[in-house]
Motif scaffolding. Sequence first.
Motif, PDB file in Angstrom:
ATOM      1  N   PRO A 120      10.377  25.060 168.652  1.00  0.00           N
ATOM      2  CA  PRO A 120       9.645  24.045 167.656  1.00  0.00           C
ATOM      3  C   PRO A 120       8.215  24.899 167.618  1.00  0.00           C
ATOM      4  CG  PRO A 120      10.479  22.812 169.374  1.00  0.00           C
ATOM      5  CD  PRO A 120      10.690  24.210 169.890  1.00  0.00           C
ATOM      6  N   SER A 121       7.721  24.885 166.449  1.00  0.00           N
ATOM      7  CA  SER A 121       6.400  25.504 166.131  1.00  0.00           C
ATOM      8  C   SER A 121       5.332  24.729 166.541  1.00  0.00           C
ATOM      9  CB  SER A 121       6.357  25.722 164.472  1.00  0.00           C
ATOM     10  OG  SER A 121       7.358  26.807 164.186  1.00  0.00           O
ATOM     11  N   GLY A 122       4.142  25.176 166.507  1.00  0.00           N
ATOM     12  CA  GLY A 122       3.025  24.302 166.918  1.00  0.00           C
ATOM     13  C   GLY A 122       2.391  24.013 165.727  1.00  0.00           C
ATOM     14  N   HIS A 123       0.954  23.203 165.839  1.00  0.00           N
ATOM     15  CA  HIS A 123       0.327  22.884 165.008  1.00  0.00           C
ATOM     16  C   HIS A 123      -1.365  23.024 165.301  1.00  0.00           C
ATOM     17  CE1 HIS A 123       2.964  20.170 162.268  1.00  0.00           C
ATOM     18  NE2 HIS A 123       3.546  19.954 163.519  1.00  0.00           N
ATOM     19  N   ASN A 124      -1.903  23.780 164.266  1.00  0.00           N
ATOM     20  CA  ASN A 124      -3.236  23.944 164.374  1.00  0.00           C
ATOM     21  C   ASN A 124      -4.168  22.801 164.581  1.00  0.00           C
ATOM     22  OD1 ASN A 124      -2.362  26.564 164.101  1.00  0.00           O
ATOM     23  ND2 ASN A 124      -2.350  26.398 161.948  1.00  0.00           N
ATOM     24  N   LEU A 125      -5.252  23.077 165.239  1.00  0.00           N
ATOM     25  CA  LEU A 125      -6.355  22.108 165.426  1.00  0.00           C
ATOM     26  C   LEU A 125      -7.675  22.318 164.859  1.00  0.00           C
ATOM     27  CD1 LEU A 125      -5.493  21.676 169.202  1.00  0.00           C
ATOM     28  CD2 LEU A 125      -5.034  19.712 167.364  1.00  0.00           C
ATOM     29  N   LEU A 126      -8.442  21.405 164.326  1.00  0.00           N
ATOM     30  CA  LEU A 126      -9.643  21.578 163.707  1.00  0.00           C
ATOM     31  C   LEU A 126     -10.555  20.510 164.275  1.00  0.00           C
ATOM     32  CD1 LEU A 126     -11.655  23.195 161.811  1.00  0.00           C
ATOM     33  CD2 LEU A 126     -11.309  21.541 160.272  1.00  0.00           C
ATOM     34  N   TYR A 127     -11.791  20.725 165.055  1.00  0.00           N
ATOM     35  CA  TYR A 127     -12.758  20.121 165.691  1.00  0.00           C
ATOM     36  C   TYR A 127     -13.958  19.930 164.856  1.00  0.00           C
ATOM     37  CZ  TYR A 127      -9.381  19.751 169.696  1.00  0.00           C
ATOM     38  OH  TYR A 127      -8.441  19.342 170.323  1.00  0.00           O
ATOM     39  N   HIS A 128     -14.509  18.843 164.595  1.00  0.00           N
ATOM     40  CA  HIS A 128     -15.813  18.651 163.910  1.00  0.00           C
ATOM     41  C   HIS A 128     -16.741  18.510 164.867  1.00  0.00           C
ATOM     42  CE1 HIS A 128     -19.042  16.548 161.810  1.00  0.00           C
ATOM     43  NE2 HIS A 128     -18.875  17.565 160.904  1.00  0.00           N
ATOM     44  N   ASN A 129     -17.863  19.267 164.842  1.00  0.00           N
ATOM     45  CA  ASN A 129     -19.092  19.133 165.842  1.00  0.00           C
ATOM     46  C   ASN A 129     -20.026  17.764 165.323  1.00  0.00           C
ATOM     47  OD1 ASN A 129     -21.620  19.475 167.082  1.00  0.00           O
ATOM     48  ND2 ASN A 129     -21.073  21.695 167.145  1.00  0.00           N
ATOM     49  N   ASN A 130     -20.119  16.943 166.270  1.00  0.00           N
ATOM     50  CA  ASN A 130     -20.963  15.747 165.843  1.00  0.00           C
ATOM     51  C   ASN A 130     -22.234  15.769 166.273  1.00  0.00           C
ATOM     52  OD1 ASN A 130     -18.150  14.361 165.829  1.00  0.00           O
ATOM     53  ND2 ASN A 130     -18.147  13.986 167.789  1.00  0.00           N
ATOM     54  N   GLY A 131     -22.783  17.143 166.798  1.00  0.00           N
ATOM     55  CA  GLY A 131     -24.284  17.320 166.982  1.00  0.00           C
ATOM     56  C   GLY A 131     -24.743  16.506 168.231  1.00  0.00           C
ATOM     57  N   ASP A 132     -23.958  16.015 168.993  1.00  0.00           N
ATOM     58  CA  ASP A 132     -24.442  15.572 170.364  1.00  0.00           C
ATOM     59  C   ASP A 132     -23.735  16.008 171.616  1.00  0.00           C
ATOM     60  OD1 ASP A 132     -22.187  14.270 169.881  1.00  0.00           O
ATOM     61  OD2 ASP A 132     -22.652  12.303 170.105  1.00  0.00           O
ATOM     62  N   GLY A 133     -23.037  17.354 171.300  1.00  0.00           N
ATOM     63  CA  GLY A 133     -22.556  18.056 172.423  1.00  0.00           C
ATOM     64  C   GLY A 133     -20.992  17.577 172.534  1.00  0.00           C
ATOM     65  N   THR A 134     -20.608  16.822 171.520  1.00  0.00           N
ATOM     66  CA  THR A 134     -18.981  16.453 171.360  1.00  0.00           C
ATOM     67  C   THR A 134     -18.564  16.753 170.119  1.00  0.00           C
ATOM     68  OG1 THR A 134     -19.443  14.122 170.452  1.00  0.00           O
ATOM     69  CG2 THR A 134     -19.736  14.237 172.806  1.00  0.00           C
ATOM     70  N   PHE A 135     -17.256  16.595 170.038  1.00  0.00           N
ATOM     71  CA  PHE A 135     -16.417  17.157 168.939  1.00  0.00           C
ATOM     72  C   PHE A 135     -15.489  15.923 168.457  1.00  0.00           C
ATOM     73  CE2 PHE A 135     -17.988  20.836 170.452  1.00  0.00           C
ATOM     74  CZ  PHE A 135     -18.241  21.555 169.647  1.00  0.00           C
ATOM     75  N   THR A 136     -14.887  15.753 167.310  1.00  0.00           N
ATOM     76  CA  THR A 136     -14.037  14.998 166.672  1.00  0.00           C
ATOM     77  C   THR A 136     -12.980  15.762 166.123  1.00  0.00           C
ATOM     78  OG1 THR A 136     -15.657  13.157 166.222  1.00  0.00           O
ATOM     79  CG2 THR A 136     -13.721  12.869 165.028  1.00  0.00           C
ATOM     80  N   ASP A 137     -11.609  15.470 166.676  1.00  0.00           N
ATOM     81  CA  ASP A 137     -10.406  15.975 166.048  1.00  0.00           C
ATOM     82  C   ASP A 137     -10.246  15.486 164.633  1.00  0.00           C
ATOM     83  OD1 ASP A 137      -7.986  16.861 165.529  1.00  0.00           O
ATOM     84  OD2 ASP A 137      -7.311  16.536 167.485  1.00  0.00           O
TER      85      ASP A 137
END
Length: 620
Positions: A272-289
Motif C-alpha cells: 500500500p502507498s503512503g499519503h503525504n502530510l502538510l502541517y500549518h504553523n500556528n505561530g505558538d510553537g504548535t502545528f495543525t495537520d
Amino acid sequence: MARQDILARDEGTGLKEVLAKQVCTFLVFRSIAGYAFFPILLTLLTLGEPWGLFLRRPHSAQTRATGVDSPSGSIRFAEVANQAGVTAPNVWGGVARKRFIIETKGNGVAFLDYDRDGWPDIYLSNGTRMEVFPAGQEPTNHLYHNNRDGTFTDVTVKSGLARTGWQTGVCVGDYDNDGWDDLLLTYWGQNRLFHNNGDGTFSDVTARAGLTQAKVRWGTGCSFLDYDRDGLLDIFIANYLEFDPQNALRPGDAIFCMWKGMPVLCGPRGLPSGHNLLYHNNGDGTFTDVSEKSGIESVEGNGLGVVSYDFDNDGWPDIYVANDSTPSLLFHNNRDGTFTEIGQSAGVAYNDDGFEQGGMGLAVADYDANGWFDIFKTNFTDDTPNLFHNNKDGTFKDLSLPAGLGRRTDLVSWGAGFLDADNDGWKDLFYVNGHVYPEVDQYHITPGYRQPRLLYRNLGDGRFENISAASGPAFDEMYSSRGCAFGDFNNDGRIDILISNMNDKPSLWRNETRNSNSSITVKLWGTRSNRDAIGARVRVVTGKHEQIDEVHSGDSVMSMSDLRLHFGLGSAQKVDLIEVRWPSTARLDRFNNVGVNKIIYLREGSGIIREEPYSLMAGK
C-alpha cells in the motif's frame, strides 16, 4: 572495488541504445491487449536473459563505468572525510542480504549552521538493523561541529540528538523565528522535531508541537516552507509505503518479490502507498495537520524526494514529490491554503512513454539561465533520469536525451544536486548511485551493488558533459550511496559535497577546482518573512548573464543543503545587480555594483548588513 573494474555500457552508442529500448518497451506494452496477458508481461519484466538481451546491449569491458564523454576537465574533488574527522559509520539493514524493503532505502545528510557562527556543520542520519542491538550499542545519528580549520568534532551526545531508529530524512528551518535553525527528522515510525536551544543543544518538542502520529508511517523527504506566506514555516512530509514486517512477504514469495529472475525483498509494487502530510504553523510553537483540508492528502504515492520552489513564477511555493513506481506529484499552490495536483498535465508525472518510474532524488535549478526553474529527477535502473525543462506555461518537457543525461540507464540513482562546481556561472549536475539488492553481486549482475558517482559539466547551451573520470580520484571510489548535500564547509567560495553511503563511512568531498573564476555567497535573514527567508528568490546579474535561485529546505533525496545561496560569476569582477524578492511581502530589494569573492548578509528591510571575504584556508 575500482570503478574501472566494473563492466559498463559502451557510451559511444548509448543514445541509440536508449532510444531502441524505449521503442521496444513502447511496442511491447501497446501490443499486449487485455488484462489476461498482464501477469505474463510482469514475469517477462522480472526475468534476466534472454529478455534482458532484447532490451539491453551487452556491457563492454572497454568502457569505464562513468562513461566519460571527454577526458578534458578542470573540476576537481578530493575525499577528505577521514582527515576532517567525519567518520561515523552508517548502519542500515543487512549488509550482504536484505529481507525487507525498509532495509534498502537508506537515509539523508545535511549541511546546517546550528550554532550560527557562519560555518556549515554536518548532520548524519542513521538507521539500524532488523536484529536488536545490545543495550548501549545501538547506532545513532550524528552531529558534527565545524572547527573552522577543515575538521569537525562529533558533538552528538552533548547536543541531545543521539537517537536510534530508522531515521530516514532531515530538513532544517527556524520554525519559531528565534534565530536558531531547528531540525525535523523523518522516520519509519515517529517523526521528530528538535528545537534548537541556542546553546549547542536540542530538545525533542514533537509532542508539544502536535506532530505525534496515531499510526506508524514511513516518513522520507521533508521540507520547511511558508506555503501561505504568513512569515511562519510550515512542514511538508512525504510518506513512502505502509510497511509492517510482521505481515510482510519474504523474498521470492510473489511476482513483486522477484527481479531479473532473482528472489529479492518485496516491494514497492504490491504494498500500500503512503499519503503525504502538510502541517500549518500556528505561530505558538504548535502545528495543525491540514493535509486533508489543503488537498495534499487527496492523492497517494510512494514519495522519496521532495522539493519546494515557485515553479510558475507566481510568487507562491509549489511542491514536487518524486514517487517510486507511482506517478510523481506536482502540487500547485492555489494561494488560498489549498493545492491542486497537476503532475500529469504539467508533464512531470510519467516518462515520455506514459509509464510510471522509480523516482528517487530531485534537484532544481535554472540550468539554462532563462529565469524559470527546471527539475532533474533520478530513477531506478533500466530507465533514464529526467531533465524536466520548464516551458514557462505551467508545463515541462523531458530533455534528458538531447541534454546528454540519458545515457546511463544501468544505475540505480539517488541523491542529486545542481551546483556550480567551477564557478563559471552555469549550474553543473552531480548525482550518486547504488543498488538496492546486495544480492546482485552474487548473481554477477553489473554494474553491481556499489556504483559510481557522476558529475556533468554544464556547457551553457542546454547540454551537459560527463567529466566524472577527469575530476579527481574521489570518483574512483564505489559505494551504494543514498543522500547527498551541498555546501561550502570551509568558506572558500567553492561548493563541497557530503554523501551518505549504505553500511559504510560517509563521504566528504572538498572542491579543489583551481581557476580564476569569481563567486559570491548570499545569506538572507527575514524580518516580516520567516527568519531563514525560505522561499526568497535571488536574481544575480553580471553583464548579460542572469541567474536565479531560491532559499529552500529539503532536496536531493531525504537531505538538506546549506541554506546560503552560492553563485559562480565566471570572470566578472563585480556583480551588476543582486535582486531579492522576499516571500511574505513580495518586496524587491536591489543592490548594484557588489564586490565578488565574499559572503554577503542581507536582512529584509535593512539591506546588506555584513560582508566577509572568503576564508584564507582555501584548499586546506
